[in-house]
Design a protein around this motif. Structure first.
Motif, PDB file in Angstrom:
ATOM      1  N   GLY A  20      16.909  -7.169  31.326  1.00 41.49           N
ATOM      2  CA  GLY A  20      18.270  -7.419  31.782  1.00 41.49           C
ATOM      3  C   GLY A  20      18.285  -8.342  32.990  1.00 41.49           C
ATOM      4  N   SER A  43      27.951 -14.716  37.368  1.00 41.03           N
ATOM      5  CA  SER A  43      27.451 -13.442  37.867  1.00 41.03           C
ATOM      6  C   SER A  43      25.976 -13.558  38.256  1.00 41.03           C
ATOM      7  CB  SER A  43      27.639 -12.356  36.806  1.00 41.03           C
ATOM      8  OG  SER A  43      27.220 -11.102  37.302  1.00 41.03           O
ATOM      9  N   HIS A  82      32.467 -15.369  34.360  1.00 43.53           N
ATOM     10  CA  HIS A  82      31.442 -15.717  33.383  1.00 43.53           C
ATOM     11  C   HIS A  82      30.093 -15.101  33.756  1.00 43.53           C
ATOM     12  CE1 HIS A  82      28.785 -18.226  30.895  1.00 43.53           C
ATOM     13  NE2 HIS A  82      29.857 -18.512  30.184  1.00 43.53           N
ATOM     14  N   HIS A  83      29.347 -14.753  32.736  1.00 41.61           N
ATOM     15  CA  HIS A  83      28.011 -14.190  32.905  1.00 41.61           C
ATOM     16  C   HIS A  83      27.132 -15.084  33.788  1.00 41.61           C
ATOM     17  CE1 HIS A  83      25.437 -11.034  30.992  1.00 41.61           C
ATOM     18  NE2 HIS A  83      24.471 -11.828  31.412  1.00 41.61           N
ATOM     19  N   ASN A 105      30.320  -1.658  32.115  1.00 39.62           N
ATOM     20  CA  ASN A 105      29.308  -2.273  32.974  1.00 39.62           C
ATOM     21  C   ASN A 105      28.165  -2.819  32.110  1.00 39.62           C
ATOM     22  OD1 ASN A 105      27.704  -0.062  32.249  1.00 39.62           O
ATOM     23  ND2 ASN A 105      28.011   1.002  34.186  1.00 39.62           N
ATOM     24  N   ALA A 106      27.097  -3.271  32.761  1.00 48.47           N
ATOM     25  CA  ALA A 106      25.994  -3.890  32.032  1.00 48.47           C
ATOM     26  C   ALA A 106      25.260  -2.914  31.125  1.00 48.47           C
ATOM     27  CB  ALA A 106      25.007  -4.518  33.024  1.00 48.47           C
ATOM     28  N   SER A 155      28.617  -6.064  38.702  1.00 52.91           N
ATOM     29  CA  SER A 155      27.857  -5.844  37.466  1.00 52.91           C
ATOM     30  C   SER A 155      27.496  -7.191  36.871  1.00 52.91           C
ATOM     31  CB  SER A 155      28.676  -5.029  36.464  1.00 52.91           C
ATOM     32  OG  SER A 155      27.906  -4.773  35.301  1.00 52.91           O
ATOM     33  N   GLU A 156      26.246  -7.322  36.403  1.00 49.61           N
ATOM     34  CA  GLU A 156      25.780  -8.639  35.971  1.00 49.61           C
ATOM     35  C   GLU A 156      26.469  -9.164  34.723  1.00 49.61           C
ATOM     36  OE1 GLU A 156      22.020  -6.034  35.122  1.00 49.61           O
ATOM     37  OE2 GLU A 156      23.700  -5.985  36.518  1.00 49.61           O
ATOM     38  N   ASN A 157      27.219  -8.316  34.012  1.00 50.02           N
ATOM     39  CA  ASN A 157      27.985  -8.827  32.871  1.00 50.02           C
ATOM     40  C   ASN A 157      29.292  -9.488  33.299  1.00 50.02           C
ATOM     41  OD1 ASN A 157      28.768  -6.127  33.513  1.00 50.02           O
ATOM     42  ND2 ASN A 157      29.892  -5.985  31.601  1.00 50.02           N
ATOM     43  N   GLY A 158      29.535  -9.587  34.621  1.00 52.67           N
ATOM     44  CA  GLY A 158      30.648 -10.388  35.117  1.00 52.67           C
ATOM     45  C   GLY A 158      31.810  -9.624  35.701  1.00 52.67           C
ATOM     46  N   LYS A 185      26.844  -0.791  29.273  1.00 51.54           N
ATOM     47  CA  LYS A 185      27.847  -0.442  28.257  1.00 51.54           C
ATOM     48  C   LYS A 185      28.528   0.894  28.543  1.00 51.54           C
ATOM     49  CE  LYS A 185      25.838  -3.169  24.496  1.00 51.54           C
ATOM     50  NZ  LYS A 185      24.696  -3.731  25.232  1.00 51.54           N
TER      51      LYS A 185
END
Length: 213
Positions: free
Chosen positions: A131, A91, A87-88, A71-72, A49-52, A74
């Motif tokens: 995003g 990612s 860290h973002h 996840n990205a 997931s791109e939020n890390g 929410k």
């Protein structure tokens, strides 16, 4: 003609999950693609997931949600043994560096040459939400799209040329809809499987773009 039998969203997620190979590193886009996580079974697939996050599992059971684990989009997720947080920026480096095998994304439109439009319709009052889609579209080794074949007003989401702002050019590998599964090839859209109770001719008519068998 009314299509009386077509894939549900659960069916579509199961179908995509079946095509993800063991050991793949996969990003599931916001919305419909997140359902794929629930149908990977015992396969060892590394969900990113791109939020890390790397190593996401299926959705948590009701009452077992952890508000610090999302996840990205929410949505609450679970973490498999060995999963990691980072860290973002790291990612996004994974996404941009070609370390994601498959990105599964939703779409507003896909062109016959694999152009993707999935972040903004241009409609007045709509909220653009790019995003990490552009990074995934250009960085992932393969891009699978999950979407309804038709809009709510009956227009095909398969188009000769995208009329919405582009996410990526020529990036889509395979398209999963509630009517069919198609590959993007040098010769155009190749129908791998019709999953609804319609003929190839009817699928061609509904799609509004040239299809090949």
């Amino acid at each position: 003609m009314t299509v009386t039998q077509k894939l549900s969203r659960t069916d579509m997620a199961q179908r995509v999950a079946a095509d993800i190979p063991e050991g793949a590193y996969v990003n599931l886009g916001i919305g419909l693609p997140t359902l794929v996580a629930n149908y990977l079974g015992e396969k060892e697939v590394f969900l990113h997931s791109e939020n890390g996050i790397l190593g996401m599992g299926p959705s948590p059971e009701p009452g077992a949600e952890d508000d610090d684990l999302i996840n990205a989009g929410k949505q609450h997720v679970t973490l498999l043994t060995g999963g990691a947080f980072f860290h973002h920026a790291d990612s996004f480096s994974m996404m941009r560096g070609g370390h994601i095998d498959i990105a599964v994304l939703g779409a507003f439109q896909v062109s016959v040459t694999g152009d993707l439009a999935n972040w903004h319709t241009g409609a007045e009052g709509s909220i653009p939400a790019v995003g990490g889609a552009m990074d995934l579209a250009t960085g992932a080794r393969q891009v699978f799209v999950m979407m309804d074949h038709l809009t709510k007003t009956g227009e095909s989401k398969l188009v000769d040329q995208c009329s919405y702002p582009l996410t990526g050019i020529g990036c889509v590998t395979r398209i999963y809809t509630d009517l069919a599964i198609l590959d993007v090839t040098d010769q155009g859209l190749l129908v791998r499987e019709i999953v609804a109770d319609i003929s190839f001719e009817e699928l061609q008519r509904l799609s509004g773009v040239p299809l090949h068998q």
